[in-house]
Motif scaffolding. Structure first.
Motif, PDB file in Angstrom:
ATOM      1  N   PRO A 128      -4.552  53.513  93.704  1.00 45.27           N
ATOM      2  CA  PRO A 128      -3.986  52.310  94.326  1.00 45.27           C
ATOM      3  C   PRO A 128      -2.507  52.457  94.676  1.00 45.27           C
ATOM      4  O   PRO A 128      -2.031  51.851  95.638  1.00 45.27           O
TER       5      PRO A 128
ATOM      6  N   ALA B 241      -2.082  53.771  98.033  1.00 43.31           N
ATOM      7  CA  ALA B 241      -2.237  52.725  99.053  1.00 43.31           C
ATOM      8  C   ALA B 241      -0.981  51.875  99.159  1.00 43.31           C
ATOM      9  O   ALA B 241      -0.533  51.546 100.273  1.00 43.31           O
TER      10      ALA B 241
ATOM     11  N   ILE C  24       1.160  51.753 102.524  1.00 39.87           N
ATOM     12  CA  ILE C  24       1.278  50.479 103.248  1.00 39.87           C
ATOM     13  C   ILE C  24       2.731  50.045 103.349  1.00 39.87           C
ATOM     14  O   ILE C  24       3.179  49.546 104.401  1.00 39.87           O
TER      15      ILE C  24
ATOM     16  N   ASN D 277     -12.259  55.662 100.347  1.00 34.97           N
ATOM     17  CA  ASN D 277     -11.397  54.480 100.329  1.00 34.97           C
ATOM     18  C   ASN D 277     -10.917  54.172 101.740  1.00 34.97           C
ATOM     19  O   ASN D 277     -10.256  54.997 102.384  1.00 34.97           O
ATOM     20  N   GLU D 278     -11.207  52.968 102.233  1.00 31.53           N
ATOM     21  CA  GLU D 278     -10.835  52.577 103.594  1.00 31.53           C
ATOM     22  C   GLU D 278      -9.320  52.514 103.758  1.00 31.53           C
ATOM     23  O   GLU D 278      -8.788  52.880 104.808  1.00 31.53           O
ATOM     24  N   ILE D 279      -8.638  52.056 102.712  1.00 26.92           N
ATOM     25  CA  ILE D 279      -7.175  51.968 102.808  1.00 26.92           C
ATOM     26  C   ILE D 279      -6.569  53.356 102.937  1.00 26.92           C
ATOM     27  O   ILE D 279      -5.622  53.576 103.705  1.00 26.92           O
ATOM     28  N   ASP D 280      -7.124  54.324 102.201  1.00 26.31           N
ATOM     29  CA  ASP D 280      -6.642  55.699 102.326  1.00 26.31           C
ATOM     30  C   ASP D 280      -6.868  56.226 103.734  1.00 26.31           C
ATOM     31  O   ASP D 280      -6.063  57.019 104.251  1.00 26.31           O
ATOM     32  N   HIS D 281      -7.978  55.826 104.382  1.00 27.27           N
ATOM     33  CA  HIS D 281      -8.205  56.227 105.777  1.00 27.27           C
ATOM     34  C   HIS D 281      -7.072  55.721 106.660  1.00 27.27           C
ATOM     35  O   HIS D 281      -6.533  56.467 107.490  1.00 27.27           O
ATOM     36  N   MET D 282      -6.714  54.470 106.482  1.00 27.49           N
ATOM     37  CA  MET D 282      -5.656  53.875 107.299  1.00 27.49           C
ATOM     38  C   MET D 282      -4.317  54.569 107.058  1.00 27.49           C
ATOM     39  O   MET D 282      -3.574  54.871 108.004  1.00 27.49           O
ATOM     40  N   ILE D 283      -4.019  54.838 105.788  1.00 26.71           N
ATOM     41  CA  ILE D 283      -2.737  55.475 105.466  1.00 26.71           C
ATOM     42  C   ILE D 283      -2.698  56.903 106.002  1.00 26.71           C
ATOM     43  O   ILE D 283      -1.688  57.336 106.592  1.00 26.71           O
TER      44      ILE D 283
END
Length: 642
Positions: free
Chosen positions: A264, A267, A271, A508-514
Motif C-alpha cells: 500500500p 500506492a 499517487i 493490483n489495479e493501483i500499481d498498474h496506474m502508478i
C-alpha cells in the motif's frame, strides 16, 4: 583407697606433662612440649632418688648436694619454663643440665659412671624436641654429648680431677644401680619415638580415610556434574532450537509485515507523486493542495525510511552486515542531490537546509554510496525532525589528508549529556517526552553509527540544551583516479526508446496506474497489464515485449512459476524479466537473481532505479540473448554501456 591415690597421682602426672600446651597449639608443638616435660619430670625424680642413695653408700656430700639442691630443681624448672611459654629456653636448658650431670659425675666418679650411654640418650632427646627445620639448634644439641665425652676423656687422660675413692664392691654396686637407669632412659626415648610414629600412622590413616572419602565424593560430584552437563547440553540445544525457531518466525514476520506495508505504501507514494505532478502543472491549482500533496509524499518517505531501518536492524542483529562495496563518485554532486531531496521534506515545516562544501574538496572519492546514504539520511532526517519551524540546518563538508568530515548542525532543543549516551542505542531516545512530542522508533542514529563504523569511521555528537546539536561524521578519505563517475544523480532522466514494449504483471489495479505513470515519465507508452501470471504469459506471447516487469506474489501462478514458464518457452525465454516486489530482504533478492532474473526492484518503486535498470537492458545490443540465465546480465550490461 589405693585406687584413689593411683588415680590422683595419674591425674597429677598428666597435668604436669601437659603444662605449657595451649588450646591453639598445633599437634607437633604440643608433642615437643610434652617430651620436655616428661623427660624433665622423670630425670628430676631419678636424680633426687639416686643422689640420696649414693650418699648413703659413699657418705659424700659431693654427690648429695648437687643432686638434691641443683640438678633436681633445675629439671623441674624446665617444666616451669614451658608453663611460662619459654619453650626454646626449656629445650636448651634440658640439654645444659644433662651435659652438666655428665661432666660433673663423670669427673668425680671416674670411668665407672658409663656416661657414654647417657650421651646416647641425650642425642635421641635432641632429635625428639627440635623440628627438622631447626637445623642449627638440632645439630648443636646433638653434637654437645660428643664434645662432652671428648672432654671427659681429656680429664681422665691428664688426671685433671681426682675421682672419689671407691672400693671394688662399691664400683660394682654403683654400676648395677646406674645401668637400669640408663637403660630406662633410653627405653623412654624409644617409647617416645614409637609414640610419635604411632601418631604419624594414625594421622596418615586418618588423612588416607579423608582422601578416600574426598575421592568418593569427587567421583560422586563428577557423576552428578556429568549428568548436569548432559542435561545442560540438552537444555542449550532445546533453547537454541527454540531461539532459532523464534528467529525464523521473527524474520518471516518482518518479511511478511514489510511486504504488506510496502504494497500500500507503493500506492501512496506513487499517487502522491502523480498528484504533485498534476498540481504543479495546473496553473489554477490551490497552493494549499500543492502543499498537502508535497506533505503526503514527505510523510510517505518518512514511513519508508522507518521500515528500512527496522529491516536493517533485523539484519544487523542476525549478524548479516553488508560488505562494503567501494565505487568512485562525486561526493559534492551526491550531497547536493541528497540535500535537495531532504529540502522538500524540510520545507513542509519551513526549515531551510544550507550546504557548505570545501572548494578544495576532491572531485572523485571511493566509498560505499548505499551505506553512506544510510548514514547521512538518518542523521539529516533526525535533525529535521527535531528542528523547530523557521530554523536552519547547516551541512558542512570538509576534509584533511586522511578523513572526510561531514558536520550537520541543527537549531533544535539540544541533547543533555546523559541523553547523548543513549541516542545511539537501538529503540532508545532522549526521554519519554521526546517520544510523545516527536514520535519515531529510535533506530535511525543507531543504524547510522553502525554503518559509519563499517565504513571505517564514526559519529560524534556535541550539544548545548536549548541551542541545538552538532553531529560530526568522520569517514576515511579514499581518492579515486577515475574521473568518469557516471551521470550526476541530479541530471534529468533521459527518455527511453519510444517503441519499447513492456508487459507489467501485477494483481493490483493501483500499481498498474502508478507503473503506467512512471513508465510514461521515462518515455515508455506501449505498456500492457496482466492481473496474474497465467494471463501474463499469454499476453507476453501476444505482445512479444522488450521487457517484462513482474510482481512475485500473484494469483493463479506465482512469480516463480511464471518466471520458469517464460524461461521454458522457446519464443519467450530471451525476454529480460525484472522482478518488482515488496519483498525487501537481500536474501529474497539474491534468490531470484540466482534463479535468472535480469533485475530486482523493491516497492515502493523509485523512478530513477526503474529508469537505470531499463536503460541497461534496452541499451544492451543483444537484448534477445538470455543472459540472465547465468546471472551475468548486470556485468555484461555495464560493459555494454561503458
Amino acid at each position: 583407697m589405693a585406687n584413689i591415690i593411683s588415680q590422683t597421682l595419674r591425674t597429677w602426672m598428666q597435668e604436669i606433662c601437659m603444662m605449657g600446651i595451649l588450646q591453639n597449639s598445633n599437634k607437633e608443638d604440643a608433642r615437643r612440649i610434652k617430651v620436655v616435660n616428661i623427660v624433665s619430670l622423670v630425670t628430676g625424680i631419678l636424680v633426687a632418688i639416686y643422689g640420696v642413695t649414693f650418699y648413703l653408700l659413699l657418705h659424700s656430700l659431693y654427690i648429695l648436694i648437687p643432686a638434691v639442691l641443683l640438678f633436681c630443681p633445675a629439671f623441674f624448672a624446665m617444666i616451669w619454663l614451658n608453663y611460662k611459654k619459654h619453650f626454646i629456653a626449656s629445650r636448651i636448658g634440658l640439654h645444659a643440665i644433662f651435659i652438666s650431670i655428665i661432666l660433673y659425675y663423670g669427673s668425680i666418679l671416674g670411668r665407672v659412671t658409663e656416661v657414654q650411654l647417657l650421651a646416647v640418650f641425650l642425642m635421641s632427646v635432641a632429635l625428639l624436641i627440635w623440628r627438622p627445620q631447626e637445623k642449627i639448634p638440632r645439630f648443636i644439641c646433638a653434637l654437645m654429648p660428643i664434645i662432652c665425652l671428648v672432654l671427659l676423656e681429656f680429664i681422665y687422660y691428664y688426671d685433671l680431677v681426682e675421682p672419689l675413692p671407691l672400693t671394688e664392691t662399691t664400683q660394682n654396686l654403683y654400676r648395677w644401680m646406674v645401668m637400669p637407669v640408663v637403660l630406662f632412659l633410653n627405653y623412654l626415648a624409644i617409647s617416645l619415638y614409637q609414640h610419635n610414629i604411632m601418631d604419624l600412622l594414625r594421622t596418615l590413616r586418618s588423612r588416607n580415610t579423608s582422601l578416600m572419602k574426598s575421592r568418593n565424593e569427587n567421583e560422586k560430584q563428577r557423576k552428578q556434574l556429568l549428568v548436569y552437563s548432559q542435561h545442560l547440553e540438552q537444555l542449550v540445544e532445546e533453547r537454541t532450537s527454540a531461539l532459532n525457531k523464534a528467529n525464523v518466525a521473527k524474520s518471516q514476520f518482518i518479511s511478511e509485515l514489510s511486504h504488506e506495508i510496502r504494497t500500500p505504501l507503493h500506492a501512496i507514494i506513487g499517487i502522491s507523486e502523480m498528484l504533485s505532478n498534476v498540481l504543479s502543472n495546473a496553473e489554477a491549482a490551490d497552493p494549499q493542495a500543492r502543499q498537502m500533496a508535497k506533505s503526503l509524499g514527505a510523510t510517505s518517505n518518512n514511513i519508508m525510511e522507518l521500515i528500512n531501518n527496522v529491516l536493517e536492524l533485523s539484519k544487523i542483529e542476525a549478524g548479516k552486515n553488508d560488505d562494503v562495496k567501494l565505487e568512485p563518485f562525486s561526493l559534492k554532486e551526491w550531497l547536493q542531490n541528497t540535500v535537495s531531496i531532504y529540502q522538500s521534506i524540510a520545507s513542509t515545516k519551513s526549515v531551510v537546509l544550507h550546504l557548505e562544501m570545501d572548494s578544495r574538496f576532491p572531485e572523485t572519492i571511493m566509498s560505499d554510496k548505499v551505506m553512506l546514504a544510510q548514514v547521512i539520511n538518518n542523521v539529516l532526517s533526525n535533525s529535521i525532525k527535531f528542528t523547530p519551524a523557521e530554523k536552519d540546518i547547516r551541512i558542512k563538508c570538509l576534509h584533511n589528508s586522511n578523513s572526510i568530515l561531514i558536520q550537520i548542525c541543527d537549531q533544535g532543543n539540544g541533547i543533555s549529556l546523559t541523553q547523548q549516551e543513549a541516542i545511539f542505542r537501538p529503540f532508545e531516545q532522549g526521554d519519554k517526552e521526546v517520544y510523545r512530542q516527536y514520535g519515531g522508533s529510535g533506530l535511525g542514529l543507531a543504524i547510522a553509527k553502525r554503518k559509519a563504523e563499517l565504513l571505517g569511521g564514526n559519529i560524534q555528537v556535541s550539544s548545548v540544551p536549548g541551542e541545538g546539536s552538532n553531529f560530526l561524521i568522520t569517514l576515511p578519505l579514499k581518492l579515486s583516479t577515475d574521473t568518469d563517475n557516471g551521470q550526476s544523480s541530479s541530471t534529468a532522466l533521459l527518455p527511453l526508446p519510444a517503441d519499447t514494449k513492456v508487459v507489467v504483471m501485477d494483481d493490483n489495479e493501483i500499481d498498474h496506474m502508478i507503473m503506467k505513470h512512471f513508465l510514461a515519465r521515462i518515455g515508455i507508452t506501449q505498456v500492457s497489464f496482466a492481473h496474474d501470471g497465467a494471463e501474463g504469459v499469454m499476453m507476453a506471447r501476444s505482445v512479444m515485449p522488450d521487457v517484462i516487469l513482474m510482481d512475485l506474489h500473484m494469483p493463479v501462478m506465482s512469480g516463480r512459476e511464471t518466471f520458469c514458464t517464460l524461461r521454458e518457452d522457446e519464443q519467450l525465454k530471451h525476454i529480460p524479466i525484472v522482478a518488482v516486489s515488496s519483498d525487501a530482504f537481500k536474501e529474497q533478492e539474491q534468490e531470484f537473481i540466482l534463479l535468472g532474473m535480469d533485475g530486482y526492484i523493491r516497492k515502493p518503486v523509485d523512478t530513477r532505479v526503474l529508469h537505470a535498470i531499463l536503460q541497461k537492458l534496452l541499451l544492451y545490443g543483444t537484448k534477445h540473448l538470455n543472459a540472465g540465465i547465468n546471472g551475468t546480465v548486470v556485468d555484461k550490461v555495464d560493459e555494454a554501456i561503458a
